[in-house]
Design a protein around this motif. Structure first.
Motif, mmCIF file in Angstrom:
data_model
loop_
_atom_site.group_PDB
_atom_site.id
_atom_site.type_symbol
_atom_site.label_atom_id
_atom_site.label_comp_id
_atom_site.label_asym_id
_atom_site.label_seq_id
_atom_site.Cartn_x
_atom_site.Cartn_y
_atom_site.Cartn_z
ATOM 1 N N VAL A 63 0.804 -1.005 -0.075
ATOM 2 C CA VAL A 63 0.023 -0.134 -0.005
ATOM 3 C C VAL A 63 0.826 1.272 -0.205
ATOM 4 O O VAL A 63 2.150 1.013 0.082
ATOM 5 C CB VAL A 63 -0.952 -0.150 1.214
ATOM 6 N N THR A 64 0.246 2.415 -0.384
ATOM 7 C CA THR A 64 0.908 3.596 -0.196
ATOM 8 C C THR A 64 0.533 4.495 0.767
ATOM 9 O O THR A 64 -0.147 4.184 1.747
ATOM 10 C CB THR A 64 0.840 4.195 -1.691
ATOM 11 N N ASP A 65 1.038 5.842 0.646
ATOM 12 C CA ASP A 65 0.607 6.983 1.663
ATOM 13 C C ASP A 65 -0.979 7.234 1.584
ATOM 14 O O ASP A 65 -1.660 7.434 2.470
ATOM 15 C CB ASP A 65 1.116 8.171 1.179
ATOM 16 N N ASP A 66 -1.781 6.677 0.432
ATOM 17 C CA ASP A 66 -3.270 6.775 0.716
ATOM 18 C C ASP A 66 -3.871 6.010 1.661
ATOM 19 O O ASP A 66 -4.819 6.540 2.733
ATOM 20 C CB ASP A 66 -3.645 6.171 -0.571
ATOM 21 N N TRP A 126 5.640 -1.467 10.385
ATOM 22 C CA TRP A 126 5.500 -1.367 8.879
ATOM 23 C C TRP A 126 4.967 -0.216 8.447
ATOM 24 O O TRP A 126 5.110 0.192 7.156
ATOM 25 C CB TRP A 126 4.757 -2.663 8.518
ATOM 26 N N LEU A 127 4.245 0.904 9.053
ATOM 27 C CA LEU A 127 3.795 1.923 8.417
ATOM 28 C C LEU A 127 4.779 2.977 8.559
ATOM 29 O O LEU A 127 4.643 4.010 7.825
ATOM 30 C CB LEU A 127 2.939 2.593 9.574
ATOM 31 N N TYR A 128 6.077 2.561 8.970
ATOM 32 C CA TYR A 128 7.106 3.603 8.927
ATOM 33 C C TYR A 128 8.087 3.643 7.680
ATOM 34 O O TYR A 128 9.340 3.357 7.643
ATOM 35 C CB TYR A 128 8.259 3.557 10.280
ATOM 36 N N GLU A 129 7.215 3.748 6.615
ATOM 37 C CA GLU A 129 8.017 3.757 5.229
ATOM 38 C C GLU A 129 7.317 4.916 4.365
ATOM 39 O O GLU A 129 6.230 4.786 4.331
ATOM 40 C CB GLU A 129 8.006 2.370 4.496
ATOM 41 N N ARG A 130 8.350 5.372 3.643
ATOM 42 C CA ARG A 130 7.710 6.388 2.728
ATOM 43 C C ARG A 130 7.153 5.773 1.452
ATOM 44 O O ARG A 130 7.876 4.968 0.942
ATOM 45 C CB ARG A 130 8.848 7.508 2.279
ATOM 46 N N ARG A 131 5.998 6.185 1.167
ATOM 47 C CA ARG A 131 5.320 5.474 -0.054
ATOM 48 C C ARG A 131 4.835 6.674 -1.029
ATOM 49 O O ARG A 131 3.722 6.782 -1.087
ATOM 50 C CB ARG A 131 4.165 4.393 0.448
ATOM 51 N N ALA A 132 5.824 7.309 -1.475
ATOM 52 C CA ALA A 132 5.491 8.709 -2.301
ATOM 53 C C ALA A 132 4.401 9.526 -1.766
ATOM 54 O O ALA A 132 3.442 9.668 -2.518
ATOM 55 C CB ALA A 132 4.744 8.005 -3.842
ATOM 56 N N PRO A 133 4.796 10.088 -0.565
ATOM 57 C CA PRO A 133 3.857 10.774 0.048
ATOM 58 C C PRO A 133 3.651 12.218 -0.758
ATOM 59 O O PRO A 133 4.394 12.562 -1.280
ATOM 60 C CB PRO A 133 4.258 11.283 1.524
ATOM 61 N N GLY A 134 2.341 12.519 -0.655
ATOM 62 C CA GLY A 134 2.261 13.941 -1.604
ATOM 63 C C GLY A 134 2.969 15.211 -0.856
ATOM 64 O O GLY A 134 3.029 15.218 0.345
#
Length: 366
Positions: A63-66, A126-134
């Motif tokens: 998943v991503t920042d969404d 697992w949430l502590y990853e950058r996933r192309a945040p806006g």
């Protein structure tokens, strides 16, 4: 919250789970092709485009920042609901603090154990990853921890209408005991924490109201018409209104296709992502086909997939979600746990408040 029958409670739980899981599935389907043009997607994956997860961020089903921000929206809403007991009832403040906890996940290597306010979600490594945040989400939150809360009269990033304001707004629609106009207003007030352009925050409000309508058992069309009515009362609604009407017109224009999706835009802006996600949900024969239509286009595939998934999941419930996509979804257990906690809080909050376990999970007042 009025007394509900067991069947009503089970239906609500299924819709909440469906909304959050469906959004995450759509997000993950689009994550691997987010920045690719339709021609390249078809070259790499065949004429129909992707038909399942493709690797992103080192795994399938990522998943991503969404999804990250949607989860923290839920966390903030739970804490806001708890805070009513003490009279500290200002949900935008609670959601803002939740977004600051998300912001920390984008800056830190892992949870800071010295922080007492993280709760259980903020300790999910697992949430502590950058996933192309806006960029607007990051710049909107930077440096706001100790300052005045951004408001509709004084928003952050007043020229920004990126889709980052819409893709996190579905949880507001799960407040089914609320009046739709209040849901709309709350989504708007939480949108201006990072996105201050009217098209951005009004698109978030419209999306929340559509989710709200289907979570209550209504149709997508009913939700759209209610959103249009609420939009008509707001200054600067024209772009959002036009986008919703374009989505409705596209449904009547003929057989669904990627080309028809692209007539609605690429999804980088709030109103385009809303229009695409809504159109794909309206024409979907089932959840899977709707999600695949929502991601196979040039543009912000993860956000349009997420929006479509939120809508279809709230409409049909969790049992309608494709099991093969659920099985590989990153963070599925966390999403389910948070969804069930939201249901518990909304249905049975007073019985939970003051218990050590609930206070540890959702500390309030900071």
């Amino acid at each position: 919250m009025p007394l509900w029958s067991r069947a009503q409670q089970q239906d609500f739980r299924s819709r909440v789970r469906g909304c959050l899981l469906g959004g995450a599935i759509g997000d993950a389907l689009g994550a691997g092709i987010e920045f690719e043009q339709l021609e390249q997607i078809r070259t790499d994956h065949g004429e129909t485009g992707v038909t399942g997860y493709v690797p992103a961020y080192g795994r399938r089903g990522a998943v991503t920042d969404d999804t990250q921000m949607s989860l923290f929206t839920v966390d903030g809403l739970i804490r806001a609901h708890i805070g009513r007991d003490s009279g500290a009832w200002h949900p935008p403040s609670d959601v803002h603090r939740a977004y600051l906890r998300w912001y920390a996940t984008q800056q830190d290597w892992g949870p800071d154990e010295r922080r007492k306010d993280l709760g259980w979600l903020g300790r999910e490594e697992w949430l502590y990853e950058r996933r192309a945040p806006g960029n607007a989400c990051l710049s909107g939150l930077a440096g706001t921890a100790d300052g005045p809360l951004p408001t509709l009269d004084d928003p952050r990033n007043p020229t920004s209408k990126g889709c980052g304001t819409v893709m996190r707004a579905a949880p507001f629609g799960l407040l089914t005991a609320w009046d739709p106009a209040l849901v709309f207003q709350l989504a708007v007030e939480c949108s201006v924490l990072t996105h201050g352009h009217p098209t951005g925050y009004l698109s978030a409000g419209a999306f929340a109201v559509i989710v709200h309508a289907v979570a209550r058992g209504g149709t997508l069309e009913e939700g759209v018409h209610l959103a249009l009515a609420l939009l008509s009362e707001r200054p600067g609604h024209e772009e959002t209104t036009a986008a919703l009407r374009a989505a409705l017109d596209a449904v009547r224009a003929g057989v669904p296709s990627a080309e028809r999706v692209e007539e609605l835009g690429e999804g980088w802006t709030a109103e385009e992502s809303l229009a695409i996600g809504l159109y794909c949900a309206l024409v979907a024969e089932d959840v899977r086909s709707g999600l695949l239509l929502a991601v196979n286009h040039s543009g912000d595939s993860d956000s349009t997939g997420s929006i479509c998934g939120n809508l279809l999941g709230a409409l049909h419930g969790e049992t309608a979600l494709p099991p093969e996509l659920l099985a590989e979804l990153e963070g599925r257990g966390t999403i389910l746990e948070l969804a069930d906690d939201l249901v518990l809080e909304l249905l049975h909050g007073p019985a939970l408040h003051g218990t050590d376990g609930w206070n540890t999970r959702y500390p309030t007042g900071g």
